[in-house]
Enzyme design. Sequence first.
Site, PDB file in Angstrom:
ATOM      1  N   LYS A  32       0.858  -1.189   0.000  1.00 42.41           N
ATOM      2  CA  LYS A  32       0.000   0.000   0.000  1.00 42.41           C
ATOM      3  C   LYS A  32       0.880   1.220   0.000  1.00 42.41           C
ATOM      4  O   LYS A  32       1.826   1.314   0.808  1.00 42.41           O
ATOM      5  CB  LYS A  32      -0.884  -0.008   1.277  1.00 42.41           C
ATOM      6  CG  LYS A  32      -1.873   1.132   1.315  1.00 42.41           C
ATOM      7  CD  LYS A  32      -3.128   0.818   0.550  1.00 42.41           C
ATOM      8  CE  LYS A  32      -3.956   2.052   0.201  1.00 42.41           C
ATOM      9  NZ  LYS A  32      -3.516   2.743  -1.034  1.00 42.41           N
ATOM     10  N   GLN A  74       7.221   3.880   3.858  1.00 38.05           N
ATOM     11  CA  GLN A  74       5.821   3.452   3.893  1.00 38.05           C
ATOM     12  C   GLN A  74       5.636   2.177   4.722  1.00 38.05           C
ATOM     13  O   GLN A  74       4.601   1.996   5.365  1.00 38.05           O
ATOM     14  CB  GLN A  74       5.329   3.234   2.451  1.00 38.05           C
ATOM     15  CG  GLN A  74       3.825   3.294   2.294  1.00 38.05           C
ATOM     16  CD  GLN A  74       3.278   4.709   2.169  1.00 38.05           C
ATOM     17  OE1 GLN A  74       3.839   5.528   1.449  1.00 38.05           O
ATOM     18  NE2 GLN A  74       2.200   5.018   2.865  1.00 38.05           N
ATOM     19  N   LYS A  78       5.440   3.364   8.350  1.00 39.50           N
ATOM     20  CA  LYS A  78       4.257   4.211   8.509  1.00 39.50           C
ATOM     21  C   LYS A  78       3.002   3.354   8.560  1.00 39.50           C
ATOM     22  O   LYS A  78       2.159   3.499   9.444  1.00 39.50           O
ATOM     23  CB  LYS A  78       4.179   5.173   7.317  1.00 39.50           C
ATOM     24  CG  LYS A  78       3.041   6.163   7.368  1.00 39.50           C
ATOM     25  CD  LYS A  78       2.789   6.855   6.030  1.00 39.50           C
ATOM     26  CE  LYS A  78       4.012   7.518   5.451  1.00 39.50           C
ATOM     27  NZ  LYS A  78       3.674   8.409   4.314  1.00 39.50           N
ATOM     28  N   LYS A 119       5.409   1.696  -3.139  1.00 41.55           N
ATOM     29  CA  LYS A 119       5.323   3.047  -3.720  1.00 41.55           C
ATOM     30  C   LYS A 119       5.576   2.938  -5.207  1.00 41.55           C
ATOM     31  O   LYS A 119       6.235   1.999  -5.666  1.00 41.55           O
ATOM     32  CB  LYS A 119       6.394   3.960  -3.100  1.00 41.55           C
ATOM     33  CG  LYS A 119       6.091   5.430  -3.234  1.00 41.55           C
ATOM     34  CD  LYS A 119       5.145   5.899  -2.136  1.00 41.55           C
ATOM     35  CE  LYS A 119       4.730   7.343  -2.302  1.00 41.55           C
ATOM     36  NZ  LYS A 119       4.023   7.826  -1.102  1.00 41.55           N
ATOM     37  N   GLY A 159      -2.729   8.202  -4.387  1.00 44.72           N
ATOM     38  CA  GLY A 159      -2.069   9.405  -4.896  1.00 44.72           C
ATOM     39  C   GLY A 159      -0.838   9.787  -4.095  1.00 44.72           C
ATOM     40  O   GLY A 159      -0.564   9.256  -3.021  1.00 44.72           O
ATOM     41  N   ASP A 160      -0.084  10.706  -4.650  1.00 43.24           N
ATOM     42  CA  ASP A 160       1.047  11.355  -3.979  1.00 43.24           C
ATOM     43  C   ASP A 160       1.280  12.625  -4.809  1.00 43.24           C
ATOM     44  O   ASP A 160       0.341  13.107  -5.467  1.00 43.24           O
ATOM     45  CB  ASP A 160       2.279  10.427  -3.943  1.00 43.24           C
ATOM     46  CG  ASP A 160       3.361  10.913  -2.977  1.00 43.24           C
ATOM     47  OD1 ASP A 160       3.256  10.668  -1.768  1.00 43.24           O
ATOM     48  OD2 ASP A 160       4.329  11.576  -3.430  1.00 43.24           O
ATOM     49  N   SER A 170      -6.967   5.658   3.631  1.00 40.18           N
ATOM     50  CA  SER A 170      -6.961   4.770   2.458  1.00 40.18           C
ATOM     51  C   SER A 170      -7.340   3.345   2.871  1.00 40.18           C
ATOM     52  O   SER A 170      -8.104   2.670   2.175  1.00 40.18           O
ATOM     53  CB  SER A 170      -5.570   4.736   1.816  1.00 40.18           C
ATOM     54  OG  SER A 170      -5.397   5.815   0.931  1.00 40.18           O
TER      55      SER A 170
END
Length: 454
Positions: free
Chosen positions: A99, A120, A123, A135, A174-175, A386
């Site tokens: 994710k 990530q 996190k 990512k 998104g980013d 998310s």
Amino acid sequence: MATPLDTKTSLDSLHRLRDEIVHRNPAQPEFHQAVHEVLETLAPVLAARPEYAEPGLLERLAEPERQIIFRVPWQDDKGRVHVNRGYRVEFNSALGPYKGGLRFHPSVNLGIIKFLGFEQIFKNALTGQGIGGGKGGSDFDPRGRSDAEIMRFCQSFMTELQRHIGEHTDVPAGDIGVGTREIGYLFGQYRRITNRWEGILTGKGQGWGGSLVRPEATGYGNVLFAAAMLRERGEDLEGQTAVVSGSGNVAIYTIEKLAALGANAVTCSDSTGYVVDEKGIDLELLKQIKEVERGRVSDYAERRGASARFMPGGRVWEVPADVALPSATQNELNEDDAATLVRNGVKAVSEGANMPTTPEAVHLLQKAGVAFGPGKAANAGGVAVSALEMAQNASRTAWQAERVESELARIMNDIHTTCHETATRYGAPGDYVAGANIAGFERVADAMLAQGVI
Ligand code: NDP
Ligand code: 2IT
């Protein structure tokens, strides 16, 4: 039975590992920086829990499970063919499907995607939800491109990406450069190719599977994290002045939540410079310019009147403030900026962006006693919502905004408590960097140990 190590032995082995990682991944400075920042906080954990040092655990953690690089050809409005490069780094799936977001920006390369994917992992672990780390993105530059060009690029990108993702496998979002519009085009192409409606992306539009409060979640969450750090010191955000960098998704909803909690954000920025507005940023005007017209912060200054000034090429950190929330990009707040913030009496710095503060700046802020919230804890609200979107899609339901917001608040408070308690437990009270790294690491490491050498 693993033999206990002392902290010095652990530190030596971590340094050896870091050198090896630098050697095996040449020319990826951001990835080296992200790995170094985690490793340098793990010595006390390895000393206390030697089982973590044994089965090549750290070596496996620093090596993505899978790295996909692909060609993305697309035609501009004049019929000219462009070739960009697409990436998806599926870093770690011990806790759940990969994710993490997709970034479209000309600076994107494998090292940038790996740094973001590595961050990530920790996190996502901190959110307490079942999500692994990944990512992706492209070196495509959306700036100045028409809507039709953006659509053709997204369709070409998804034509390859769809082979690799799935609701139980890998769920991008998104980013930078990827918002609801791009997610829409990507989702449409996935559906067309596969003939399946599945929650394979988050950040979808409301009305076709998107969660309420996902657009706001990262900025809101970061402000909640900053508030929790201040609360720990007997303070709150009421009446505080804040400097915010960036003017995209994260910055806008950071400014919105600051206002809701009685603080005043006086800056925003983009890659051309920053705006300082003595009366506080007028959010409706900023949203109109950025979200509707896709304009620049200089347009804001032109239209706002006497209270606002545009400072071309300047840095928001020179504006005196109680709280600073970097919300644009990596390494945007350096040691000099940190010194300026400290000189001006900053109390808390909380990272909305990923790795916006350089390591030297982090050390300076922490040494000066500033509460510092690292991105992998402070900006986890976006990915947390998310995961709530995934849950809603899986159960074919749509939650009310109040439910999502209260879940977000609970998750951010839990993350704050976890980081705070973990730092204290390992002898570094108040060090949220150590707390976030160690707590995230323990969750992933325990799952990896239980699942064997794979
Ligand atoms: P957006 O694309 O919406 O906005 C990005 C903002 O940052 C723009 O104002 C942009 O200015 C500025 N910016 C980007 N690159 C640079 C650069 N190299 N130099 C100066 N300014 C730059 O992205 P987001 O708001 O979504 O993301 C911002 C940060 O937050 C990123 O670090 C991202 O990884 C992180 N993040 C995002 C989450 C999300 O849910 N969206 C979740 C967690 C973290 P310009 O237009 O001039 O390029
Ligand atoms: O950096 C991040 O956490 C994001 N860009 C959001 C990832 C997600 O899957 O929502």
